[in-house]
Design an enzyme around this catalytic site. Structure first.
Site, PDB file in Angstrom:
ATOM      1  N   ASP A   2      40.691  39.869  43.281  1.00 48.32           N
ATOM      2  CA  ASP A   2      41.932  39.370  42.681  1.00 48.32           C
ATOM      3  C   ASP A   2      43.103  40.255  43.113  1.00 48.32           C
ATOM      4  O   ASP A   2      42.927  41.156  43.930  1.00 48.32           O
ATOM      5  CB  ASP A   2      41.808  39.336  41.150  1.00 48.32           C
ATOM      6  CG  ASP A   2      41.434  40.701  40.588  1.00 48.32           C
ATOM      7  OD1 ASP A   2      41.484  41.703  41.350  1.00 48.32           O
ATOM      8  OD2 ASP A   2      41.090  40.777  39.405  1.00 48.32           O
TER       9      ASP A   2
ATOM     10  N   ASP B 258      44.781  42.591  41.572  1.00 51.11           N
ATOM     11  CA  ASP B 258      44.614  44.013  41.284  1.00 51.11           C
ATOM     12  C   ASP B 258      43.691  44.676  42.296  1.00 51.11           C
ATOM     13  O   ASP B 258      43.968  45.763  42.798  1.00 51.11           O
ATOM     14  CB  ASP B 258      44.014  44.206  39.884  1.00 51.11           C
ATOM     15  CG  ASP B 258      45.096  44.167  38.819  1.00 51.11           C
ATOM     16  OD1 ASP B 258      46.286  44.044  39.215  1.00 51.11           O
ATOM     17  OD2 ASP B 258      44.755  44.254  37.632  1.00 51.11           O
TER      18      ASP B 258
END
Ligand code: 1YM
Length: 649
Positions: free
Chosen positions: A507, A509
């Site tokens: 993702d 992050d």
């Protein structure tokens, strides 16, 4: 036809010396030396108008190979020199170092890098003509290089200064043809002349300078009412200035004139351009020292006065106030002494205190004003960032210096090391998140696989700078674990793991953490990348399950391919590593026989580095776009895939 007699030649012995050893006077007989001839004439014209006796200088590059310079000043003196008994014009063009001999009063700041004057131009020309417009009259003189008894004599006055009639003009016009027997190539370069004139125009505010190239019909007009303020603006225009317009101060102490323009931009470089009497001083010198001292003092005082320094803050040093600084410092003074390797460093001790006094006073006045308070705050904020970077870099350095004692220390605590001591087979997984780290610890082959869990939190905020990354405890643990040290201290032979594998979620992050780590490796441990030790691990994105089989899919395309042929399946999407069991993580991501990994190349790291810079910027729009376009490591386009073998194939 022009004529001359023997007494003319006697006056000219100096010029013959110039022809014998041109290098001693103009450095080289290459393009630089050729242009030097022009600078000497331009400098005289500029000196005149800069002293307030005119406002215009025109430079023409003619088709016949000559160059001409015209100003609208007082005109070179025409009256006879009391001792030499020749006209002022002849003195200027035939006597070495003639400048200032007539009067020391207005002509105080003359003198180029070599300080040789217009006579050198004459000495190294086929011919040179001077027209003076003065007190309603027009005067003319011509100099030539002549051959007599097989010897070439330079700059001989073949037409002595003579009156040519009346005029309403005023000023001086000089036209010369560089001697092709001295210079290999006598072609003036437009860009070289243009750049020099542009710098001159910045340094002499309000002076109109025109450059005409008759060979190509190009014409450029240069005039900067703001002087060095405009200079700084031109230097910062595409570099995100932190405030506008530049800070500007000017003043004079004891015949030393100081002007300073400065601004800060959103980067970490220091750019100070300093000049003495319009001559660049790239090696700096006493005037720069005076300026820097003043800047440090004034900004420190400002920060204290406004309570901007907290106990926890790293104390400032001078360097901190010069990160992102773009400044032009121009001083004019008498009797300059140049020092240094290339004689471009100001040595005069008196310049230091005078510049310091003027800058301190001027900057204090600026920051004392309520309306400039915000600019002060901006600069202090910037300096704080610099101080933090500095402290973090030092900590990282100290850390690596102490790397021998690190193994048993607290820092290494989070590392679940492997049993093997053989770096050739050992691997370390840098895993995002404590929980995934825990799973990886259970799933690994503990003989040769080490796990270093990375707490995502301190790293995933968008405003991370690399210095903060260095200060980060996890990163320091990585440095300690890898064993090579960083930066100048890097030693590949101390590498403890042949493969360093970054394992993060698929993702935003996870992508960010990957970028930060790659940037970190790129900047501080680059040989690991060029040597091929850095990998990005690829956990699956999906699990497809039917009654009797399961598949792991690493991309959307794979998922498409698998599901198009089967019915009645369940689909699990892995949002993070933490959702997998230890056994699943082992079989899909860590087992060398089945895992997919990407070996990181320098190009990938450069990309990551760029991305990090984007993240640090404030402009969120393009940043988001950029990340989405470029940061998707799961897209594989940019990467070589290694060991790509899948369970479900
Ligand atoms: C196109 C080149 O040389 N202009 C020029 C030069 C001088 C003066 C004026 C000048 C200076 C002074 C008095 C002074 C020079 N004079 C001398 C010297 N343009 C160009 N314009 N009056 C006129 O300095 O007192 C050297 S250069 F030595 F004769 F004073």
């Amino acid at each position: 036809m022009a004529s001359y007699d023997s007494k003319d030649l006697i006056v000219l012995e100096g010029l013959d010396a110039v022809r014998m050893r041109p290098g001693m006077y103009i450095g080289t007989t290459g393009p630089k030396g050729l242009h030097h001839l022009l600078w000497e004439i331009i400098d005289n014209a500029i000196d005149e108008v800069a002293n307030g006796y005119g406002n215009k200088v025109e430079v023409v590059l003619h088709k016949d190979g000559t160059a001409s310079v015209q100003d609208n000043g007082r005109g070179i003196p025409v009256s006879p020199h009391p001792k030499l008994k020749i006209s002022g014009v002849e003195v200027v063009f035939t006597q070495l170092h003639a400048g200032g001999k007539f009067s020391d009063h207005n002509y105080k700041y003359s003198g180029g890098l070599h300080g040789v004057g217009a006579s050198v131009t004459n000495a190294l020309s086929r011919y040179l003509e001077v027209t003076v417009y003065k007190d309603g009259k027009k005067y003319f003189a011509r100099f030539e290089s002549v051959e007599k008894n097989g010897k070439i004599h330079s700059g001989v006055p073949v037409i002595h200064l003579k009156q040519m009639g009346n005029t309403t003009l005023k000023g001086t016009y000089v036209r010369f043809l560089p001697d092709d027997r001295v210079f290999g190539d006598i072609n003036f370069n437009f860009d070289t002349v243009y750049e020099r004139l542009k710098e001159t125009a910045f340094l002499n505010k309000g002076v109109h300078i025109e450059l005409i190239d008759e060979r190509t019909n190009r014409k450029e007009t240069l005039c900067y009412e703001g002087g060095i303020r405009d200079y700084v603006t031109s230097l910062t225009i595409d570099r995100k200035p932190l405030f506008v317009p530049p800070i500007y101060i000017e003043n004079e102490i004891e015949d030393t004139y100081v002007s300073l323009a400065l601004q800060y931009v959103d980067n970490y470089n220091e750019s100070i351009f300093s000049y003495v009497n319009n001559i660049p001083t790239p090696e700096g010198g006493t005037h720069e020292v005076g300026f820097k001292t003043a800047l440090t003092k004034v900004l420190n005082d400002f920060a204290k006065k406004h309570g901007l320094i907290k106990d926890k803050d790293v104390p400032f040093i001078g360097d901190d106030f010069r990160e992102g600084l773009v400044a032009v410092l121009s001083i004019k003074m008498k009797n300059v002494q140049f020092e240094g390797q290339t004689k471009t460093k100001l040595g005069n001790v008196e310049a230091r205190s005078r510049v310091e006094t003027i800058c301190t006073q001027g900057l204090n006045e600026f920051f004392v004003s309520k309306k400039n308070e915000n600019i002060g705050n901006i600069i202090i904020e910037k300096a704080k960032g610099a101080a933090r970077t500095r402290a973090a870099a030092k900590r990282a350095k100290d850390l690596t210096r102490a790397k021998n004692s690190i193994e048993g220390s607290m820092l290494i605590g989070k590392l679940a090391n492997c049993t093997s001591k053989n770096p050739d087979i050992n691997e370390v997984f840098i895993v995002e998140g404590d929980s995934a780290g825990g799973t990886a610890k259970q799933g690994r082959d503990r003989y040769y696989q080490a796990i270093l869990p990375l707490r995502g939190k301190p790293l995933n905020s968008e405003k991370k700078r690399i210095d903060q990354v260095l200060a980060n405890e996890e990163i320091r643990t990585i440095i300690g674990a890898i064993g090579t040290g960083i930066g100048e201290d890097f030693k590949l032979e101390n590498l403890k793991y042949n493969k360093i594998i970054i394992l993060s979620d698929a993702d935003q992050d996870g992508m960010h953490i990957r970028c930060i780590l790659l940037t970190f490796f790129f900047r501080y441990m680059r040989p690991l990348i060029t040597n091929g030790n850095i990998y990005v691990g690829m956990p699956p994105l999906y699990k497809v399950k039917t009654k009797d089989r399961e598949w792991y899919c690493y991309t959307d395309e794979e998922l498409e391919a698998v599901t198009s042929n089967i019915k009645n399946y369940t689909l699990q999407r892995y949002k993070g590593l933490g959702e997998m069991s230890a056994e699943q993580l082992w079989s899909t991501t860590m087992d060398p026989a089945r895992r997919s990994m990407i070996r990181v190349t320098v190009e990938d790291a450069v990309l990551a580095d760029k991305e990090i810079s984007m993240w640090m910027g404030d402009d969120v729009g393009p940043r988001k776009d950029y990340i989405n376009k470029n940061a998707n490591f799961n897209k594989l386009d940019n990467f070589e895939t290694f060991e790509k073998k899948k369970e479900n194939e």
